[in-house]
Write an enzyme that holds these catalytic residues in place. Structure first.
Site, PDB file in Angstrom:
ATOM      1  N   THR A 146      -3.108   3.249   0.141  1.00  0.00           N
ATOM      2  CA  THR A 146      -2.774   1.878  -0.292  1.00  0.00           C
ATOM      3  C   THR A 146      -2.372   1.099   0.966  1.00  0.00           C
ATOM      4  O   THR A 146      -3.241   0.581   1.651  1.00  0.00           O
ATOM      5  CB  THR A 146      -1.652   1.862  -1.351  1.00  0.00           C
ATOM      6  N   LYS A 168      -0.847  10.417   0.236  1.00  0.00           N
ATOM      7  CA  LYS A 168      -0.767   8.984   0.503  1.00  0.00           C
ATOM      8  C   LYS A 168       0.671   8.561   0.274  1.00  0.00           C
ATOM      9  O   LYS A 168       1.394   9.164  -0.524  1.00  0.00           O
ATOM     10  CB  LYS A 168      -1.718   8.174  -0.358  1.00  0.00           C
ATOM     11  N   THR A 179       7.346   7.670  -2.954  1.00  0.00           N
ATOM     12  CA  THR A 179       6.200   7.088  -3.661  1.00  0.00           C
ATOM     13  C   THR A 179       4.969   7.631  -3.015  1.00  0.00           C
ATOM     14  O   THR A 179       4.507   7.113  -2.003  1.00  0.00           O
ATOM     15  CB  THR A 179       6.118   5.569  -3.532  1.00  0.00           C
ATOM     16  N   GLU A 259       6.066   1.803   6.086  1.00  0.00           N
ATOM     17  CA  GLU A 259       5.826   0.377   6.301  1.00  0.00           C
ATOM     18  C   GLU A 259       6.835  -0.274   7.231  1.00  0.00           C
ATOM     19  O   GLU A 259       8.024  -0.295   6.962  1.00  0.00           O
ATOM     20  CB  GLU A 259       5.898  -0.374   4.962  1.00  0.00           C
ATOM     21  N   ASN A 378       7.586  -5.993   2.494  1.00  0.00           N
ATOM     22  CA  ASN A 378       8.036  -5.764   1.126  1.00  0.00           C
ATOM     23  C   ASN A 378       8.461  -7.026   0.395  1.00  0.00           C
ATOM     24  O   ASN A 378       8.766  -6.982  -0.794  1.00  0.00           O
ATOM     25  CB  ASN A 378       9.141  -4.716   1.115  1.00  0.00           C
ATOM     26  N   SER A 383       2.183 -10.514  -3.686  1.00  0.00           N
ATOM     27  CA  SER A 383       1.638 -11.873  -3.651  1.00  0.00           C
ATOM     28  C   SER A 383       0.443 -11.908  -2.717  1.00  0.00           C
ATOM     29  O   SER A 383      -0.016 -10.909  -2.217  1.00  0.00           O
ATOM     30  CB  SER A 383       2.702 -12.875  -3.213  1.00  0.00           C
TER      31      SER A 383
END
Lengths: 383, 383
Positions: A146, A168, A179, A259, A378, A383
């Site tokens: 992702t 992942k 996650t 991230e 994040n 969006s």
């Protein structure tokens, strides 16, 4: 060097249009046997995604013959319609492979609350089945990405048998499963009950000690399938050690790809009364936004470490704690010791060591720093 | 309109050179009686600063006659030398006022691990004593500021009596006391044991429900002193209500001044089985960096709310949760409902409502969003 390295497995990863970029987004992994032993662990979050609700039932008998995964939508908080999509996906895989839907684990990842178009997902399953190959491991690993910047894979070789893994997950890593989706394959002969013991031992010291931002996902799944195709039965100790190596390697790959992180931080608690207390202390530090922001700023702020340790119930004397950063003991007996100016936090890898002086147990918990990029990524995810 | 509004109190705030800016950094509040009832609550952090270790002993008999506070250094993790500084400060106040050191509460705030120069602090106490005045409340409130952008003060009037309060604290707000110092004065007649009950009731629903970044400080102290100078004895209910108003008002002032925040977020949990469960659910959402970053990005990401609720042990059906943002029910029965596009998160004040449908209790927990400015300010605090 992928999940198709162990004998008995084929895999595929194909684009089905779930990702707006046109990248691969449906993966399939099939175990051709002769054995179909399996074990799984799932998120501890009580609000579980539909694929987790489905798969938890599938794995109960210790038999799994295929895992189908999609990115581009988590199928979480999507109600009965979403559950029916999961069910339909399992049925479609079962029909193609000639097995029961009850032996198909389903995993989904992506945005929560998004209902994927069922026909689109099912067409992806058709394409993935058609593409199944003994060299398909890389494609499968790419299809489950992702926000990952790279695919995560590992192979560990035993004596005549091997274990392959793919994962992942980036950001949102948390205890009791990040996650993340993880599929592990092995051609060793390992009965399902032994596989379960080995998997729990391996995840306990790897994925469970990864705490990137303290948030616990709704979709986390780790599934291991053993084909027995090598006809070799390793000792439980050898197998558990290799499986732990696989899980730890994948966990470190996840940590490095979190991230927006600038640093990977290993928090080691020494001389704890129990291993659980060592983990509790490490986790409390890993959860401190003040500490994580300080590391981003390359500030060896040991006061924020002690303030976090103080929130735990672990055994220690508050007036007799030592803290080192990158090997420099900046705090001894809960007072300033070495000059913090001598600590260089410019490299990505940072170590924090806490000496509780209350026993002989130890544990390491891993986390990332809190950066501008984390906030940026994040705050704009959906969006 | 300050802590010197109630009769019987004098206060001062002076610069002693602890702050490099030359701003006021030592405050003194003295109760002239005729009564000296008091109650206090302190941080639950086990690694407590020296002033907290001192003051916890001071307050045990319910009598406090003065509070002395300094900014510019927390006197935390500074060992026996730091404790001796705290002791010397209390002795100096006692000598000036003509009371026992054991009736002097000491509070410090600022950087952890920093040992303030003892002579400098004591000189500040001398100057503060010399400046004591019935109009000194504002100066005292300014002297305790650290990263606060404004001083926090409030007065609530009863029938012939009043309560005044001042607070410092910005950022690092957390449950079971934010990083904050609060001094409250009243001229009502309230025996120490009743004061204690009232203070615990008031802080439980105010400061304890503020959770800006999940970090718990080492120095938090709330002390209330009652002079009885009005000769009026309010009913326990009236007094508790007024004290709760004071604490809630100060808590909201702290929330609005949290470091680097763009939004104040009120998380209300409805229809919980117990009030504790409602608080647990609200706190879990307030602790989610993913949720807090989403609010910064004005993204009504209710999936992150449910994912946080799922980490709690509260009573609820995971398939039957409702979530509203700013009054728009974006999630019903754990599935998408109103279009999130209709939620406007541009204003500073944001409300999140979670309906657990499992009882009749409710609670509100307050937090801030996670912003670039938060990361910036907290990565550069000690440098």
């Amino acid at each position: 060097m992928s999940i198709t390295t162990p004998q008995g497995f084929s895999a595929a990863g194909v684009p089905a249009g779930l990702k707006s970029t046109g990248a691969k987004d449906v993966a399939l992994v099939v175990n051709a046997g002769p054995r179909f032993d399996s074990a799984s662990v799932f998120t501890a979050n009580r609000c579980k995604a539909n694929p987790v609700l489905w798969s938890q039932e599938v794995v109960k008998d210790g038999t799994v013959r295929a895992v189908v995964l999609n990115s581009g939508g988590a199928n979480c908080y999507t109600g009965p319609e979403g559950f029916q999509t999961t069910h339909a996906v399992a049925e479609k895989v079962a029909e193609h492979v000639g097995i029961a839907a009850g032996d198909v684990v389903v995993c989904s990842t992506g945005l929560i609350g998004l209902v994927n178009d069922r026909e689109q997902v099912l067409a992806g399953v058709d394409a993935a089945y058609a593409a199944l190959s003994g060299e398909g491991g890389n494609d499968a690993a790419e299809a489950i990405m992702t926000t990952d910047s790279v695919s995560k894979q590992v192979v560990v070789e035993g004596a005549g048998w091997s274990i392959g893994g793919m994962a992942k997950g980036a950001g949102m890593l948390a205890p009791q499963l990040a996650t993340m989706l993880v599929v592990i394959t092995t051609d060793a002969v390992v009965p399902a009950d032994e596989l379960d013991v080995a998997l729990r031992a391996a995840t306990r010291v790897s994925f469970d000690r990864l705490d990137s931002d303290g948030c616990m996902s709704t979709n986390d799944t780790v599934t291991v399938m053993a084909s027995g195709a090598s006809s070799i039965t390793p000792s439980p100790d050898d197998f558990t050690e290799a499986l732990t190596q696989v899980c730890t390697d994948l966990a470190m790959q996840l940590l490095k790809d979190a991230e927006g992180a600038d640093h990977e931080i290993a928090i080691t608690t020494l001389n704890a009364a129990t291993e659980d207390e060592a983990v509790e202390v490490g986790r409390s530090v890993a959860r401190s936004n003040l500490f994580k922001a300080a590391i981003f700023g390359q500030d060896p702020n040991w006061g924020r470490v002690l303030a976090s340790v103080g929130t735990t119930q672990a055994t220690f004397d508050p007036a007799d704690l030592d803290v080192a950063m990158n090997g420099v003991w900046v705090c001894r007996e809960s007072t300033p010791h070495a000059d913090p100016e001598t600590v260089d936090l410019s490299a990505r890898e940072v170590s924090v060591t806490i000496d509780l002086k209350s026993g002989t147990e130890r544990a390491t918990v891993w986390t990332n720093d809190l950066t501008h990029a984390y906030v940026h990524e994040n705050s704009a995810y959906s969006s």
